[in-house]
Write an enzyme that holds these catalytic residues in place. Sequence first.
Site, PDB file in Angstrom:
ATOM      1  N   VAL A  94      56.372 -15.581  23.591  1.00 20.81           N
ATOM      2  CA  VAL A  94      56.117 -14.462  22.653  1.00 20.81           C
ATOM      3  C   VAL A  94      57.572 -13.777  22.437  1.00 20.81           C
ATOM      4  CG1 VAL A  94      54.825 -12.137  22.366  1.00 20.81           C
ATOM      5  CG2 VAL A  94      53.802 -13.884  23.747  1.00 20.81           C
ATOM      6  N   HIS A  98      59.912  -9.233  27.200  1.00 24.72           N
ATOM      7  CA  HIS A  98      58.998  -8.690  28.207  1.00 24.72           C
ATOM      8  C   HIS A  98      59.362  -8.941  29.662  1.00 24.72           C
ATOM      9  CE1 HIS A  98      57.731 -12.471  26.397  1.00 24.72           C
ATOM     10  NE2 HIS A  98      57.432 -12.897  27.908  1.00 24.72           N
TER      11      HIS A  98
HETATM   12  P1  5GP Z   1      56.408 -15.736  28.026  1.00 25.43           P
HETATM   13  O1  5GP Z   1      55.939 -17.143  28.384  1.00 25.43           O
HETATM   14  O2  5GP Z   1      56.925 -15.359  26.586  1.00 25.43           O
HETATM   15  O3  5GP Z   1      57.592 -15.365  29.110  1.00 25.43           O
HETATM   16  O4  5GP Z   1      55.315 -14.647  28.482  1.00 25.43           O
HETATM   17  C1  5GP Z   1      54.258 -14.311  27.692  1.00 25.43           C
HETATM   18  C2  5GP Z   1      53.229 -13.902  28.466  1.00 25.43           C
HETATM   19  O5  5GP Z   1      52.163 -13.308  27.821  1.00 25.43           O
HETATM   20  C3  5GP Z   1      52.315 -15.023  29.224  1.00 25.43           C
HETATM   21  O6  5GP Z   1      52.229 -14.894  30.496  1.00 25.43           O
HETATM   22  C4  5GP Z   1      50.991 -14.773  28.629  1.00 25.43           C
HETATM   23  O7  5GP Z   1      49.906 -15.234  29.555  1.00 25.43           O
HETATM   24  C5  5GP Z   1      50.871 -13.570  28.072  1.00 25.43           C
HETATM   25  N1  5GP Z   1      49.988 -13.179  26.984  1.00 25.43           N
HETATM   26  C6  5GP Z   1      49.771 -14.129  25.895  1.00 25.43           C
HETATM   27  N2  5GP Z   1      49.013 -13.742  25.113  1.00 25.43           N
HETATM   28  C7  5GP Z   1      48.571 -12.526  25.654  1.00 25.43           C
HETATM   29  C8  5GP Z   1      47.457 -11.364  25.290  1.00 25.43           C
HETATM   30  O8  5GP Z   1      46.877 -11.476  24.180  1.00 25.43           O
HETATM   31  N3  5GP Z   1      47.267 -10.410  26.114  1.00 25.43           N
HETATM   32  C9  5GP Z   1      48.047 -10.175  27.256  1.00 25.43           C
HETATM   33  N4  5GP Z   1      47.462  -9.357  28.167  1.00 25.43           N
HETATM   34  N5  5GP Z   1      48.900 -11.096  27.794  1.00 25.43           N
HETATM   35  C10 5GP Z   1      49.038 -12.192  26.762  1.00 25.43           C
END
Ligand code: 5GP
Length: 112
Positions: A94, A98
Amino acid sequence: MTLFEKIISREIPAEIIYEDDHCLCFKDIAPQAPVHLLLIPKRPIPRIAEAKNTDQELLGHLLLTVGIIAQQEGYEEEGFRVVINNGKNGGEAVPHLHLHLLAGRQLQWPPG
Ligand code: 5GP
């Protein structure tokens, strides 16, 4: 608009743990540990490598806040991990900065 901006604006529901003027903390939808929270800035920064000098205060606030949340939720004693994924090899999915807060089990090092 990113998925996380939609969570900030409540277009997409999330289990919110903490909120202030600058950031929002909510449960990850696919937890990788018994506790898996995401802390995001309300002012979107795509990823840590694109943060600017003008983001310095906000970045400091995020780090201080993630520590306070961990302490208040009771994860300080057993320990926890804060992770920021950046780009393809980092596992970023995303494009809205974060911090992952992981706790509740022994985490491995090095990560997979
Ligand atoms: P990244 O892989 O970008 O570091 O982390 C993105 C995180 O966002 C992942 O751990 C994934 O599970 C979480 N995530 C993706 N879509 C959603 C959503 O719609 N709601 C929530 N609460 N978390 C999400």
